[in-house]
Design a protein around this motif. Structure first.
Motif, PDB file in Angstrom:
ATOM      1  N   LEU A   1      -3.401 -16.682  18.241  1.00 23.58           N
ATOM      2  CA  LEU A   1      -3.864 -17.503  19.354  1.00 23.58           C
ATOM      3  C   LEU A   1      -2.722 -18.373  19.863  1.00 23.58           C
ATOM      4  O   LEU A   1      -2.187 -19.209  19.135  1.00 23.58           O
ATOM      5  CB  LEU A   1      -5.033 -18.390  18.918  1.00 23.58           C
TER       6      LEU A   1
ATOM      7  N   PHE B   1      -9.795 -22.438  23.288  1.00 19.30           N
ATOM      8  CA  PHE B   1      -9.291 -22.269  21.924  1.00 19.30           C
ATOM      9  C   PHE B   1     -10.431 -22.135  20.914  1.00 19.30           C
ATOM     10  O   PHE B   1     -10.484 -21.150  20.160  1.00 19.30           O
ATOM     11  CB  PHE B   1      -8.357 -23.425  21.538  1.00 19.30           C
ATOM     12  N   PRO B   2     -11.375 -23.081  20.830  1.00 19.92           N
ATOM     13  CA  PRO B   2     -12.451 -22.892  19.856  1.00 19.92           C
ATOM     14  C   PRO B   2     -13.331 -21.682  20.160  1.00 19.92           C
ATOM     15  O   PRO B   2     -13.830 -21.042  19.237  1.00 19.92           O
ATOM     16  CB  PRO B   2     -13.247 -24.202  19.922  1.00 19.92           C
TER      17      PRO B   2
ATOM     18  N   PHE C   1     -11.295 -18.852  18.745  1.00 23.43           N
ATOM     19  CA  PHE C   1     -11.182 -18.975  17.290  1.00 23.43           C
ATOM     20  C   PHE C   1     -12.484 -18.577  16.613  1.00 23.43           C
ATOM     21  O   PHE C   1     -12.515 -17.689  15.748  1.00 23.43           O
ATOM     22  CB  PHE C   1     -10.797 -20.415  16.935  1.00 23.43           C
TER      23      PHE C   1
ATOM     24  N   PRO D   1      -8.601 -14.891  13.109  1.00 23.52           N
ATOM     25  CA  PRO D   1      -7.733 -15.608  14.047  1.00 23.52           C
ATOM     26  C   PRO D   1      -6.587 -16.298  13.320  1.00 23.52           C
ATOM     27  O   PRO D   1      -6.719 -16.731  12.174  1.00 23.52           O
ATOM     28  CB  PRO D   1      -8.678 -16.630  14.692  1.00 23.52           C
TER      29      PRO D   1
ATOM     30  N   PRO E   1      -4.545 -19.424  14.268  1.00 26.18           N
ATOM     31  CA  PRO E   1      -4.298 -20.524  15.198  1.00 26.18           C
ATOM     32  C   PRO E   1      -2.870 -21.029  15.074  1.00 26.18           C
ATOM     33  O   PRO E   1      -2.323 -21.111  13.971  1.00 26.18           O
ATOM     34  CB  PRO E   1      -5.306 -21.594  14.754  1.00 26.18           C
TER      35      PRO E   1
ATOM     36  N   PHE F   1      -9.826 -16.894   8.459  1.00 22.25           N
ATOM     37  CA  PHE F   1      -8.741 -17.282   9.360  1.00 22.25           C
ATOM     38  C   PHE F   1      -7.465 -17.467   8.555  1.00 22.25           C
ATOM     39  O   PHE F   1      -7.489 -17.654   7.337  1.00 22.25           O
ATOM     40  CB  PHE F   1      -9.082 -18.536  10.171  1.00 22.25           C
TER      41      PHE F   1
ATOM     42  N   ILE G   1      -3.739 -19.529   8.624  1.00 23.77           N
ATOM     43  CA  ILE G   1      -2.930 -20.591   9.223  1.00 23.77           C
ATOM     44  C   ILE G   1      -1.554 -20.603   8.575  1.00 23.77           C
ATOM     45  O   ILE G   1      -1.409 -20.259   7.396  1.00 23.77           O
ATOM     46  CB  ILE G   1      -3.603 -21.969   9.097  1.00 23.77           C
TER      47      ILE G   1
ATOM     48  N   ASN H   1      -5.898 -26.896  19.020  1.00 27.99           N
ATOM     49  CA  ASN H   1      -5.210 -25.890  18.210  1.00 27.99           C
ATOM     50  C   ASN H   1      -4.688 -26.419  16.888  1.00 27.99           C
ATOM     51  O   ASN H   1      -4.073 -25.681  16.145  1.00 27.99           O
ATOM     52  CB  ASN H   1      -4.065 -25.256  19.008  1.00 27.99           C
TER      53      ASN H   1
ATOM     54  N   THR I   1      -5.274 -27.546  13.084  1.00 24.79           N
ATOM     55  CA  THR I   1      -6.311 -27.242  12.096  1.00 24.79           C
ATOM     56  C   THR I   1      -7.091 -28.489  11.682  1.00 24.79           C
ATOM     57  O   THR I   1      -8.251 -28.392  11.289  1.00 24.79           O
ATOM     58  CB  THR I   1      -5.703 -26.561  10.859  1.00 24.79           C
TER      59      THR I   1
ATOM     60  N   LEU J   1      -9.732 -28.487  14.274  1.00 21.56           N
ATOM     61  CA  LEU J   1     -10.674 -27.384  14.071  1.00 21.56           C
ATOM     62  C   LEU J   1     -11.653 -27.691  12.940  1.00 21.56           C
ATOM     63  O   LEU J   1     -12.840 -27.379  13.040  1.00 21.56           O
ATOM     64  CB  LEU J   1      -9.913 -26.093  13.760  1.00 21.56           C
TER      65      LEU J   1
END
Length: 495
Positions: A62, A70-71, A74, A84, A86, A151, A153, A198, A200, A203
């Motif tokens: 992303l 974005f969300p 995601f 995803p 991010p 996800f 990261i 974006n 975390t 998020l």
């Protein structure tokens, strides 16, 4: 178990209730999303991605700025069974190349405004494709299992190479100890998060947890000047506010804050960097509100905190949240055993903790090395007092903290060393007063008389995200080293 389904349905919210508000400079509502609208859009994105032929487990990189897209993308990817990845909108093309090459994403979704990778075989979806995904006919949530990937990261590794941290679908319900162990949240709350979509931190704290509790998430989209926040807090009627300590410090410095400000706010939340006792006292005296800190990391989120039920001890991030398996281990032992009472040791989390990552992406050796027996070593040092409060004692490695982001000095050094004017370079965080540390580059110039700090800073700007770039450049004749020749980064603070 599907993370997106859990977050959107756990509290069985009224479909007409507001799940997300995006507010502007004066607190005006720019976007309002009900739980019903949000769920439909997430499931539309999921259906659209599946219709494009992407398969369960495919990674989706992303590259979206501060936008509600974005969300949607995601959670839509997770709802489809995809994974995803991010990323910060601040990353350069070179940095995204590294991440794309490592994660092997099948798809890069971008908004046409962010830097993009220029290598790899991934498909690219831009603004037109995003709109098409959002217009697809909604389908159901993928029937993923608790231990399936959700996800991925990327965080700075101790070697300076970004490492992918892979989280499971179970990582969302595993955040439940934070609900009362840090936030004290209920369905009536309106949680304003100061970060970009974006990040975390946003998020999780700003979206996952409010939605899992049926609360309303408020995200700000406007100028980031510190003086605007009191008005945003007041006009948005936020009851909880989450930010990094450095933002609280700037608000107090540049804004008009009193005990009559933002009357709806119950208390503040902070994480990402250590909360200094002086800042805590200043915030509480000026605003009349409590400020609850939490300590965590990308591999597990937060696990220590103060809260409405755990009184603050200024300078301490608090106690282990209810149900968390946390320990302080003896630094000198080759087997996992507790440190002596009130003695600094290695802060560790048990492998049975459901919020712990599945592992480092494609790095089984790094994953294994992060454990001592059954305990995951966080890289932080701490001690526990007689009341069960933990006190942060710094990193066991050289990782730096830049406004909530952990940055490996090796990554910054590698970028700077590529400039022909640099003979040697070492980077560390240097205290600048008031609890603020600045990433500082100590440079041994190849030609001292012609060395240009501005030229090196511009060079860094092309290769490093803003938060990774040194804020100070200091030419030095030589770097301090151990007898074996290793650079002593901690000694640089005294150079």
């Amino acid at each position: 178990m599907n993370l997106a389904r859990y977050c959107l349905t756990n509290a069985d919210p009224n479909p007409a209730k507001t799940a997300l508000e995006v507010v502007g400079a004066c607190g005006e509502r720019l976007e309002t999303w009900t739980y019903g609208d949000l769920t439909r859009s997430v499931l539309a994105v999921a259906a659209g991605l599946k219709a494009e032929g992407f398969e369960t487990g495919d990674r989706v990189l992303l590259r979206i700025g501060h936008s509600s897209d974005f969300p949607l993308l995601f959670f839509g990817a997770i709802a489809a069974g995809l994974v995803p990845v991010p990323t910060s909108a601040l990353l350069t093309s070179l940095e995204t190349n590294t991440i794309l090459a490592d994660c092997g994403a099948a798809l890069v979704i971008h908004d046409g405004k962010t830097s993009l990778p220029d290598t790899g075989a991934a498909r690219f979806f831009g603004p037109n494709e995003i709109e098409k995904l959002k217009q697809a006919a909604p389908a159901g949530f993928a029937e993923t299992q608790a231990d399936d990937p959700a996800f991925l990261i990327y965080t700075s590794g101790t070697s300076g190479t970004p490492k992918g941290v892979l989280h499971a679908q179970r990582s969302a319900p595993a955040r439940a100890p934070m609900y009362q162990g840090w936030y004290g949240i209920s369905a009536e709350d309106r949680l304003l998060h100061a970060g970009a979509f974006n990040w975390t931190y946003t998020l999780g704290v700003g979206l996952m947890d409010p939605w899992a509790n049926g609360a309303t998430s408020v995200v700000y989209d406007g100028p980031r000047d510190p003086h605007v926040w009191p008005e945003i807090l007041e006009t948005s009627k936020a009851t909880l506010f989450a930010a990094v300590p450095s933002l609280y410090r700037r608000i107090l410095k540049y804004a008009d804050v009193s005990q009559t400000s933002f009357p709806d706010l119950r208390h503040g939340l902070t994480a990402g960097e250590a909360l200094q006792a002086a800042l805590y006292h200043d915030w509480k005296e000026r605003s009349g509100r409590e400020l609850y800190e939490a300590l965590g990391m990308s591999e597990i989120s937060t696990y220590l905190s103060s809260s409405p039920g755990v009184p603050v001890k200024p300078g301490s991030p608090g106690r282990p949240q209810p149900g968390r398996k946390v320990a302080i281990l003896d630094e000198g032992s080759e087997v996992a055993q507790p440190a002596a009472a009130d003695t600094p040791g290695l802060l560790a989390v048990h492998r049975d903790e459901p919020g712990l990552m599945l592992g480092y992406w494609n790095r089984p050796d790094d994953t294994s090395a992060a454990f001592l027996g059954d305990w995951f070593l966080t890289g932080d040092r701490a001690r526990e007092d007689a009341d069960g409060y933990y006190w942060y004692e710094g990193r066991a490695d050289d990782l730096m903290n830049a406004f909530g982001y952990r940055v490996a000095p090796e990554e910054v050094e590698r970028a700077l060393a590529a400039h022909p004017s640099v003979s040697e370079v070492a980077v560390t965080a240097v205290p600048a007063g008031s609890g603020v540390d600045l990433i500082t580059a100590f440079v041994v110039p190849a030609a001292p008389d012609s060395f240009s700090e501005d030229e090196l800073a511009a060079f860094a700007g092309e290769r490093l995200a803003d938060y990774k770039r040194p804020k100070v450049y200091r030419p030095v004749a030589e770097l301090p080293r151990t007898p074996s020749g290793k650079v002593q980064r901690k000694a640089l603070r005294n150079v």
